[in-house]
Design a protein around this motif. Sequence first.
Motif, PDB file in Angstrom:
ATOM      1  N   VAL A 130      30.569  37.589  47.857  1.00  0.00           N
ATOM      2  CA  VAL A 130      30.428  38.605  46.813  1.00  0.00           C
ATOM      3  C   VAL A 130      31.237  39.831  47.228  1.00  0.00           C
ATOM      4  O   VAL A 130      31.105  40.310  48.354  1.00  0.00           O
ATOM      5  CB  VAL A 130      28.953  39.004  46.615  1.00  0.00           C
ATOM      6  N   ALA A 131      32.071  40.319  46.339  1.00  0.00           N
ATOM      7  CA  ALA A 131      32.925  41.473  46.647  1.00  0.00           C
ATOM      8  C   ALA A 131      32.324  42.751  46.087  1.00  0.00           C
ATOM      9  O   ALA A 131      32.009  42.818  44.890  1.00  0.00           O
ATOM     10  CB  ALA A 131      34.319  41.265  46.060  1.00  0.00           C
ATOM     11  N   GLU A 132      32.179  43.749  46.953  1.00  0.00           N
ATOM     12  CA  GLU A 132      31.906  45.094  46.470  1.00  0.00           C
ATOM     13  C   GLU A 132      33.278  45.728  46.210  1.00  0.00           C
ATOM     14  O   GLU A 132      33.912  46.255  47.111  1.00  0.00           O
ATOM     15  CB  GLU A 132      31.124  45.911  47.495  1.00  0.00           C
ATOM     16  N   GLU A 133      33.728  45.635  44.960  1.00  0.00           N
ATOM     17  CA  GLU A 133      35.085  46.055  44.611  1.00  0.00           C
ATOM     18  C   GLU A 133      34.985  46.924  43.365  1.00  0.00           C
ATOM     19  O   GLU A 133      34.520  46.471  42.332  1.00  0.00           O
ATOM     20  CB  GLU A 133      35.961  44.827  44.379  1.00  0.00           C
ATOM     21  N   SER A 134      35.417  48.157  43.466  1.00  0.00           N
ATOM     22  CA  SER A 134      35.133  49.149  42.431  1.00  0.00           C
ATOM     23  C   SER A 134      36.305  49.447  41.507  1.00  0.00           C
ATOM     24  O   SER A 134      36.209  50.341  40.675  1.00  0.00           O
ATOM     25  CB  SER A 134      34.685  50.456  43.096  1.00  0.00           C
ATOM     26  N   THR A 135      37.419  48.719  41.627  1.00  0.00           N
ATOM     27  CA  THR A 135      38.583  49.000  40.793  1.00  0.00           C
ATOM     28  C   THR A 135      38.795  47.871  39.788  1.00  0.00           C
ATOM     29  O   THR A 135      37.996  46.955  39.678  1.00  0.00           O
ATOM     30  CB  THR A 135      39.844  49.176  41.662  1.00  0.00           C
ATOM     31  N   ALA A 136      39.907  47.935  39.093  1.00  0.00           N
ATOM     32  CA  ALA A 136      40.236  46.918  38.090  1.00  0.00           C
ATOM     33  C   ALA A 136      41.170  45.855  38.653  1.00  0.00           C
ATOM     34  O   ALA A 136      41.932  45.229  37.916  1.00  0.00           O
ATOM     35  CB  ALA A 136      40.866  47.578  36.869  1.00  0.00           C
ATOM     36  N   TRP A 137      41.138  45.630  39.967  1.00  0.00           N
ATOM     37  CA  TRP A 137      41.974  44.579  40.561  1.00  0.00           C
ATOM     38  C   TRP A 137      41.692  43.265  39.841  1.00  0.00           C
ATOM     39  O   TRP A 137      40.549  42.841  39.733  1.00  0.00           O
ATOM     40  CB  TRP A 137      41.654  44.445  42.047  1.00  0.00           C
ATOM     41  N   PRO A 138      42.720  42.588  39.333  1.00  0.00           N
ATOM     42  CA  PRO A 138      42.480  41.389  38.529  1.00  0.00           C
ATOM     43  C   PRO A 138      42.130  40.168  39.378  1.00  0.00           C
ATOM     44  O   PRO A 138      42.658  39.979  40.468  1.00  0.00           O
ATOM     45  CB  PRO A 138      43.819  41.178  37.813  1.00  0.00           C
ATOM     46  N   GLY A 139      41.210  39.359  38.862  1.00  0.00           N
ATOM     47  CA  GLY A 139      40.941  38.066  39.469  1.00  0.00           C
ATOM     48  C   GLY A 139      40.209  38.096  40.790  1.00  0.00           C
ATOM     49  O   GLY A 139      40.387  37.194  41.616  1.00  0.00           O
ATOM     50  N   VAL A 140      39.340  39.069  40.985  1.00  0.00           N
ATOM     51  CA  VAL A 140      38.588  39.128  42.242  1.00  0.00           C
ATOM     52  C   VAL A 140      37.755  37.864  42.436  1.00  0.00           C
ATOM     53  O   VAL A 140      37.672  37.316  43.537  1.00  0.00           O
ATOM     54  CB  VAL A 140      37.688  40.383  42.274  1.00  0.00           C
TER      55      VAL A 140
END
Length: 655
Positions: free
Chosen positions: A380-390
């Motif tokens: 599970v990624a804690e990713e706060s941007t709009a990076w595509p395809g996480v």
Amino acid sequence: MSPPSGRPPEGTEEPPGTGRITPTIGELDLHLLGEGRHLRLHDALGAHVVTVDGERGTSFSVWAPEAAAVSVVGDFDGWDPEAHPMRSLGPSGVWELFVPGVGDGAAYKFAVRSQAGEVIQHADPLARRAEVPPATASIVHHPTYEWSDDGWVERRRSSHPWTEPMSIYEVHLGSWRRDPDRPDAQLSYAELADELAAYVTDMGFTHVELLPVMQHPFSGSWGYQVTSFFAPASVWGTPEDLQTLVDRLHAHGVGVLLDWVPAHFPRDEWALARFDGSALYEHADPRRGSHPDWGTLVFNHGRHEVLSFLLSNALFWLQDVHADGLRVDAVASMLYLDYSRQPGEWVPNEHGGREDLEAVAFLQELNRVVHAEVPGTVSVAEESTAWPGVSRPTDQGGLGFGFKWNMGWMHDTLGYFSREPAHRKYHHGELTFSLVYAFTESFVLPLSHDEVVHGKRSLLEKMPGDRWQRFANLRALYGYMWAHPGKKLLFMGGEIAQEREWSEQRSLDWHLLEDAAHGGVQSLVRDLNHTYRRTPALWEVDSDPDGFSWIEADDADRNVVAFARHGADGTPPLVCVANLSPVPRHDHRIGFPSAGRWDEVLNTDAGVYGGSNVGNLGGVVAEAVPSHGQPASAEVVLPPLGVVWFTPAVPGTSG
């Protein structure tokens, strides 16, 4: 551990007094380390109790390629750097020594002399156990735990987390619950095992997510500044104590996710920082190797040996500790070279861009390895941007994570609910916008620890209005969240409507449950979880637009939204209607996917939860009167600041 090769690796240097014992590290280990493909590095490096030439002792080994000399020191030799010099295994950069008579429980460090002549005693990067802070030594650990969760692990191999219910209880072990007779003392993993497992089972959560349990001497970091990546935090007990906790949760049918931090590490000179006198685990250039927000050092994800270290660490927690998944912290800080940096403070990639290509490649490899080596576990990624395809597969250009935290949903939804109802109509889009992108990733909806600290106030205190309205708003938030597409995550204390901000230095305020309003919120969360788990429409196709349809998205003036959730073919739908104004609405016509009896299976305004008991007397009958784009409709009662769920009645079960 790989067997010895039968001869010392090329370039091996024998320091005086080591004898001619064959190195306990094989050539294959050294090759895989240098290739960045050693997935069981912890079985090779570190400290291992072994028998060599009939003599029991411990094999010590460490990677320190720029060191001028390395020795192992410990309580077995008076911490004397001259007593046990290690031999260099050639260009691999590994140093090794077998010390007879040293066994399980011995405290040790590596005394590393740099090329400049400075000697620093470092904890072992691959130690399985560490001393209780403020002591900083590593401890020789010989694993002995006997697992009893074989059935769980076997079932996990064939599981499909994306099409199964997932409701996660996020826990900081040091502050979940403390012994009232000694409130300043933290309970151990083993002491918490039965109580936490029973509580989570009763509450209906499918998983527990633990804030980092890796060794972190600074408690104020909550575990996110790790000094020993393979050692459980010793303040809560031994490695066997942690395994007991995981085993007990599995016995209760509860999965275990661990927060994991492959982005950065602290600067403590006795830990990983400048381990051999050079930038070994970190980047040498501070524009890449120094994190501006946290004062930590950034892992060099482009160095093969560091890849071996991190990949084997991820597998260690999944394979050896039986965790069911890893929540990877601070992914956004890994993806962007200019994260929290001003112009001139970062180095563009080879194409002139801001993407950290080495970190991207590492994350993709991490997810390939995890899903191949430990099927059924999740990342599970804690990713706060709009990076595509996480959360899309790596062969489709994605990062390969199983899930991504939906930080946008969290921000917008808390923003909406924190507003006075009279103003919500001007911010209706904050409530509905998440459905524009809800199916671009496989999402987890997080109400995490980060939202209830540093002056942000508790979830209850974020809610507007008088006391009754605050509780009603919080219950409505949960009712809306559990029906919204995406897996669920709630930080501990949210389920009892904790009033104070969270602090890692004290227990949750369990005494609040003596108050009916707090007990009502707990009862609601329990019922939400159990109803969620037995309603496949809420989780079978979470990441597919076919699993959701709007019924009413635009009634901003009345603060009303309604939608349906759908499962696989033949799965009965669920209709969720939210009235987020303090005014009850009677005879409010809402469309339904089919005519017939619909049971009211959940009402956040029920008296048992502390509400005003405004509702539909158990259900409604939808007529074949089209409305809201649906073939049928019914006049329903919408409670004030309330959310109601309806499902088709099962014949013979409703009056």
